[in-house]
Design an enzyme around this catalytic site. Sequence first.
Site, PDB file in Angstrom:
ATOM      1  N   ASN A  97     -10.760  -3.112  -6.226  1.00 25.29           N
ATOM      2  CA  ASN A  97      -9.995  -2.131  -7.016  1.00 25.29           C
ATOM      3  C   ASN A  97     -10.613  -1.867  -8.389  1.00 25.29           C
ATOM      4  OD1 ASN A  97      -6.715  -3.166  -5.735  1.00 25.29           O
ATOM      5  ND2 ASN A  97      -8.040  -1.494  -5.060  1.00 25.29           N
TER       6      ASN A  97
ATOM      7  N   ASP B 192       0.824  -1.213   0.000  1.00 27.41           N
ATOM      8  CA  ASP B 192       0.000   0.000   0.000  1.00 27.41           C
ATOM      9  C   ASP B 192       0.858   1.263   0.000  1.00 27.41           C
ATOM     10  OD1 ASP B 192      -2.285   1.508   0.068  1.00 27.41           O
ATOM     11  OD2 ASP B 192      -2.549   1.342   2.237  1.00 27.41           O
TER      12      ASP B 192
END
Length: 259
Positions: free
Chosen positions: A78, A30
């Site tokens: 996503n 991330d």
Amino acid sequence: MAAADKPPFAGATTTEGSHAPPLHVAVVMDGNGRWAKQRGLPRSLGHRAGVEALKRTVSAAPGLGIGWLTVFGFSTENWSRPAAEVAELMALPKRYFESDIGRLEREGVRVRVIGRREGLSTELVRLVDDAQARTDHNRIFNLNIAFNYGGQADISDAARRFAEEVAAGRKAPGDLDEAMFGGLLATAGSPPPDVIVRPSGEQRLSNFLLWEAAYAELVFQDVLWPDYGEEHLKAALAEFAKRDRRYGAVVADDILAAG
Ligand code: FPP
């Protein structure tokens, strides 16, 4: 003994009195977007820098005693990102396999891509199948790339497959236990993660390895993924080494102390 051959939950102590290194490390990669923003760059360049961090981490892990590395490359959630960013994220494994699969194959890395195949391009599915077939015999190190993966999606897919087996008369409801269910998940064949690492300062699992995380230690690090490298992985392992892992049991000393 190759790191990948060690039994799961190898709880041996070292001469320093710490845990053995974790057999299986999982990483939520991330912070690519913030890394790019800090530099005034498009997010796509943050993701590309993230691939370089992945390469550094894969290179460093076997030397640190790690046998399995599972990384979160694209979640089932996503898809809700802007189309251009989704296209960029879809291009990453293609670029990675094209540049690195020969080296991974030679260095004994077994590559598996876990996640739903639906939604991936035919070309990407072909590349994934090729990468898996070329490295399937390798046993030095295991790299699982979670791509189009979600923990809840994986659990519901597994539950549906089991229900289909019951409906077809091949299984009975009473056959199901934790071991059988774990064997229906995308991670079947991998030991559970000993530690889940999340850089970038965020402190959540974000639908990663929900079933498998049952007894994983969680380590959160204040570094953005594109800056990640061997020293950060070592720091995560040092934090892991401090943890007391009991798996729901009590340690012998505490039983004696309680009389
Ligand atoms: C989250 O950061 C990261 C992703 C959604 C993609 C991660 C992918 C890679 C690092 C490369 C994957 C490589 C392969 C081979 C699959 P973010 O974009 O949400 O960052 P932000 O929270 O800072 O915006």
